[in-house]
Design a protein around this motif. Structure first.
Motif: not given
Length: 131
Positions: A98-105, A109-110, A128-131
């Motif tokens: 899900p996109l919500a797992d990433f920081p706002k910035e 970009k995504l 790097s972003y999901t673990s």
């Protein structure tokens, strides 16, 4: 009263069977996507190992790595990340991330899409972003 119990039992049994079949179908779909990702990863590892110097370099045909290398496009659609091939139409991988797992910035970009030169780099970015 006995009829109601039989109907309730049949309803519960049918619901259990339907849920079980749905679970098995979903598990098979996820397994096939994991196999696809593993195949792509193994292909890239094979390509990387071909670049190692050989003792008989006269017999080895060298290829231009830039021409062989694929490009991948990671983009958010419907709140989940998808990996497209270079043509931006062929879906290469459904990530179910899900996109919500990433920081706002990173979410911004995504939404626009990020280019990667190899599937390995896509996996490293996601890890790097999901673990």
């Amino acid at each position: 009263m006995k009829r109601y119990m039989i109907c309730l039992f049949l309803f519960v049994a049918a619901s259990t069977v339907c849920l079980g079949l749905g679970f098995m179908a979903r598990r098979e779909q996820v397994r096939s996507q994991e196999e696809t990702a593993a195949e792509i990863l193994s292909e890239e590892q094979t390509e990387a190992s071909e670049g190692v110097a050989a003792a008989n370099q006269e017999q080895v045909a060298h290829e231009n790595r830039e021409e062989v290398q694929e490009e991948f496009y990671l983009v958010s659609e419907d709140g989940f990340l998808l990996v497209f091939l270079k043509d931006q139409e062929t879906i290469c991988l459904y990530t179910h991330v899900p996109l919500a797992d990433f920081p706002k910035e990173e979410q911004e970009k995504l939404r626009e899409g990020i280019w990667f030169p190899s599937m390995m780099e896509v996996f490293q970015y996601l890890e790097s972003y999901t673990s």
